[in-house]
Design a protein around this motif. Structure first.
Motif, PDB file in Angstrom:
ATOM      1  N   ALA A   2      11.176  39.572 -23.273  1.00 40.67           N
ATOM      2  CA  ALA A   2       9.869  39.150 -22.756  1.00 40.67           C
ATOM      3  C   ALA A   2       9.431  39.999 -21.566  1.00 40.67           C
ATOM      4  CB  ALA A   2       9.927  37.679 -22.367  1.00 40.67           C
ATOM      5  N   ARG A   3      10.385  40.343 -20.690  1.00 37.34           N
ATOM      6  CA  ARG A   3      10.029  41.159 -19.523  1.00 37.34           C
ATOM      7  C   ARG A   3       9.599  42.566 -19.921  1.00 37.34           C
ATOM      8  NH1 ARG A   3      14.422  39.902 -14.681  1.00 37.34           N
ATOM      9  NH2 ARG A   3      13.861  37.705 -14.370  1.00 37.34           N
ATOM     10  N   ASP A   4      10.279  43.125 -20.908  1.00 36.53           N
ATOM     11  CA  ASP A   4       9.924  44.469 -21.383  1.00 36.53           C
ATOM     12  C   ASP A   4       8.507  44.478 -21.946  1.00 36.53           C
ATOM     13  OD1 ASP A   4      12.515  45.366 -20.771  1.00 36.53           O
ATOM     14  OD2 ASP A   4      13.261  44.793 -22.753  1.00 36.53           O
ATOM     15  N   SER A  55       3.054  17.585 -21.553  1.00 35.56           N
ATOM     16  CA  SER A  55       4.447  17.152 -21.610  1.00 35.56           C
ATOM     17  C   SER A  55       5.258  18.003 -22.586  1.00 35.56           C
ATOM     18  CB  SER A  55       4.515  15.676 -22.020  1.00 35.56           C
ATOM     19  OG  SER A  55       5.852  15.257 -22.160  1.00 35.56           O
ATOM     20  N   GLU A  56       4.655  18.281 -23.765  1.00 39.87           N
ATOM     21  CA  GLU A  56       5.347  19.091 -24.775  1.00 39.87           C
ATOM     22  C   GLU A  56       5.640  20.494 -24.250  1.00 39.87           C
ATOM     23  OE1 GLU A  56       5.604  20.240 -29.362  1.00 39.87           O
ATOM     24  OE2 GLU A  56       5.496  18.261 -28.452  1.00 39.87           O
ATOM     25  N   LEU A  57       4.676  21.082 -23.558  1.00 38.79           N
ATOM     26  CA  LEU A  57       4.867  22.429 -23.014  1.00 38.79           C
ATOM     27  C   LEU A  57       5.864  22.422 -21.856  1.00 38.79           C
ATOM     28  CD1 LEU A  57       1.173  23.757 -23.074  1.00 38.79           C
ATOM     29  CD2 LEU A  57       3.028  24.330 -24.650  1.00 38.79           C
ATOM     30  N   SER A 109       2.582  33.087 -20.155  1.00 39.12           N
ATOM     31  CA  SER A 109       3.632  32.848 -21.143  1.00 39.12           C
ATOM     32  C   SER A 109       3.050  33.089 -22.530  1.00 39.12           C
ATOM     33  CB  SER A 109       4.143  31.408 -21.033  1.00 39.12           C
ATOM     34  OG  SER A 109       5.124  31.141 -22.001  1.00 39.12           O
ATOM     35  N   ASN A 110       3.909  33.422 -23.481  1.00 35.56           N
ATOM     36  CA  ASN A 110       3.454  33.626 -24.857  1.00 35.56           C
ATOM     37  C   ASN A 110       3.318  32.278 -25.553  1.00 35.56           C
ATOM     38  OD1 ASN A 110       2.804  34.541 -27.395  1.00 35.56           O
ATOM     39  ND2 ASN A 110       4.868  35.257 -27.892  1.00 35.56           N
ATOM     40  N   GLU A 149       5.612  25.753 -30.863  1.00 43.16           N
ATOM     41  CA  GLU A 149       5.361  24.837 -31.975  1.00 43.16           C
ATOM     42  C   GLU A 149       4.019  24.125 -31.799  1.00 43.16           C
ATOM     43  OE1 GLU A 149       6.817  24.039 -34.951  1.00 43.16           O
ATOM     44  OE2 GLU A 149       7.862  25.922 -34.526  1.00 43.16           O
ATOM     45  N   ALA A 150       3.654  23.851 -30.546  1.00 44.06           N
ATOM     46  CA  ALA A 150       2.394  23.156 -30.275  1.00 44.06           C
ATOM     47  C   ALA A 150       1.208  23.977 -30.780  1.00 44.06           C
ATOM     48  CB  ALA A 150       2.256  22.885 -28.776  1.00 44.06           C
ATOM     49  N   PHE A 151       1.271  25.282 -30.614  1.00 39.71           N
ATOM     50  CA  PHE A 151       0.183  26.124 -31.123  1.00 39.71           C
ATOM     51  C   PHE A 151       0.181  26.126 -32.648  1.00 39.71           C
ATOM     52  CE2 PHE A 151      -1.435  30.218 -32.686  1.00 39.71           C
ATOM     53  CZ  PHE A 151      -2.739  30.129 -32.209  1.00 39.71           C
ATOM     54  N   LYS A 152       1.373  26.272 -33.235  1.00 35.40           N
ATOM     55  CA  LYS A 152       1.467  26.315 -34.689  1.00 35.40           C
ATOM     56  C   LYS A 152       0.987  25.008 -35.319  1.00 35.40           C
ATOM     57  CE  LYS A 152       5.285  29.600 -34.399  1.00 35.40           C
ATOM     58  NZ  LYS A 152       6.748  29.786 -34.478  1.00 35.40           N
ATOM     59  N   LYS A 153       1.131  23.915 -34.585  1.00 32.71           N
ATOM     60  CA  LYS A 153       0.673  22.610 -35.082  1.00 32.71           C
ATOM     61  C   LYS A 153      -0.817  22.389 -34.832  1.00 32.71           C
ATOM     62  CE  LYS A 153       3.867  20.233 -32.829  1.00 32.71           C
ATOM     63  NZ  LYS A 153       4.720  19.125 -32.331  1.00 32.71           N
TER      64      LYS A 153
END
Length: 405
Positions: free
Chosen positions: A41-43, A168-170, A193-194, A199-203
């Protein structure tokens, strides 16, 4: 910070494509981040943020480095050296950095920072235009704010969850957010953050949408059961917001010139659980004429200069041309005159842009209201949102009501 050769090479490759091949920065960076699966992630953050940084400050860094476009790789390494020096990063003993005049770089930076067009790294014509339209003081503050890195703002999809549940989920996966007063569906990330990997985005629990942009659908005052037209829908960020506000009841007709954008809207709608949207490609004037006098609400999210979203698209400063602005102003007025005819008597319309220029905003609305096509409309409310006042994108939106034919 220690510089890694493979990451720096990726940045230089990306800058070559953006500056010399005229490719869009976001697309280039998207491809760069797939270059090496071993990157963490840092790269990836280093590659993305460094590339955007040098794109954002291209004029300033080029002036300090004493290079001119088109930039060959040696020139790009010199600009990279300027970036690193100003960030306080020690340059490694690489050939690219031989004879880098560190002290001279800092001195030139101090000298050029006294001149706005260099300090804010913008073309002369854009600096002159901003000053002419907004005045010297406001333009100085606004262009400085538009050069800051944008916050990541989420719009909660109320068809599937609530702000509290999403927060809360995040939080459970170490992504901290905060509520924003005055923005009912917004969550602001405390650190970048990505979120697309969650999962919250995918849902379909949220979309990434700036706080200013979220105000557009709110202003249109859509209600369940209405017939609403999103006349310049694109990939549908505001369409999806309106669907949530309408609780999936009624009809939204999402229109655009480009079928590929509407196909992306369909994919997003499926993920969001939205099923009251119908897409229509504007392939002739018949598509518009069929809806004359039939819509309760019409949104014209008009094509514009995009100056209000420079924080997200810093390369737009270098792609934008004065002649494009003349063309787009004509387009905006034509859209107002043509698409307003879809609003039925008693219905309402919002004209919106992500620009901060009055010539694309307030002036367009005034011209429309004074025209034959606009005589039946009345201005109800307008919002002129400046980045230096809110910390979010620059936007304009006007709510008009049709009183008569």
């Amino acid at each position: 910070m220690r510089l890694h050769r493979n990451l720096c090479f990726a940045v230089i490759d990306g800058l070559t494509q953006i500056f010399n091949d005229n490719q869009y920065a976001d697309k280039v960076i998207q491809q760069l981040l797939k270059r090496d699966k071993r990157w963490g992630a840092r790269d990836r953050a280093f590659v993305a943020e460094t590339t955007y940084d040098i794109v954002r400050w291209k004029r300033l860094y080029a002036e300090i480095a004493e290079v001119k476009p088109p930039f060959d790789r040696d020139n790009l390494w010199r600009m990279f050296a300027v970036w690193a020096t100003l960030k306080g990063i020690a340059l490694p003993n690489w050939n690219y950095f031989e004879h880098t005049p560190t002290r001279k770089i800092k001195g030139r930076f101090d000298e050029l920072s006294k001149i706005r067009k260099f300090r804010e790294s913008i073309p002369d014509w854009l600096d002159n235009l901003g000053q002419a339209e907004l005045g010297d003081a406001i333009w100085t503050h606004e262009i400085a704010a538009l050069n800051e890195q944008a916050n990541v703002i989420l719009r909660v999809n109320t068809l599937k969850t609530t702000k509290e549940k999403l927060q809360s989920e995040l939080f459970d996966i170490d992504i901290e957010t905060e509520f924003l007063k005055g923005y009912p569906q917004a969550l602001k990330l405390k650190e970048r953050s990505n979120v697309f990997a969650t999962e919250a985005f995918k849902k379909g629990w949220f979309e990434v949408q700036d706080a200013s942009s979220q105000l557009v659908a709110e202003l249109l005052n859509v209600q369940p059961g209405m017939r609403v037209v999103d006349a310049c829908a694109g990939a549908g960020g505001k369409t999806l917001h309106m669907a949530a506000l309408m609780e999936n009841k009624g009809q939204i007709i999402a229109m655009d010139l480009y079928a590929n954008k509407l196909n992306e809207l369909k994919r997003r709608a499926k993920r969001n659980g939205v099923h009251n949207v119908e897409t229509r490609v504007i392939d002739s004037t018949k598509v518009i004429k069929k809806l004359y006098d039939k819509a309760d609400r019409v949104l014209i999210d008009a094509p514009c200069s995009g100056l209000g979203v420079l924080r997200r698209n810093p390369d737009a400063k270098w792609k934008l041309r004065p002649e494009f602005l003349d063309t787009i102003r004509n387009t905006q007025q034509n859209l107002l005159k043509q698409y307003s005819r879809m609003v039925k008597i008693g219905g309402q319309m919002v004209y919106a842009t992500c620009s901060v220029l009055p010539s694309e905003n307030k002036d367009q609305v005034e011209t429309f209201l004074a025209s034959e096509q606009g005589k039946g409309f009345k201005l109800i409310q307008e919002k002129n949102i400046l980045a230096h006042q809110t910390g979010f994108d620059g936007f304009y939106m006007a709510l008009l009501e049709r009183k008569s034919k």
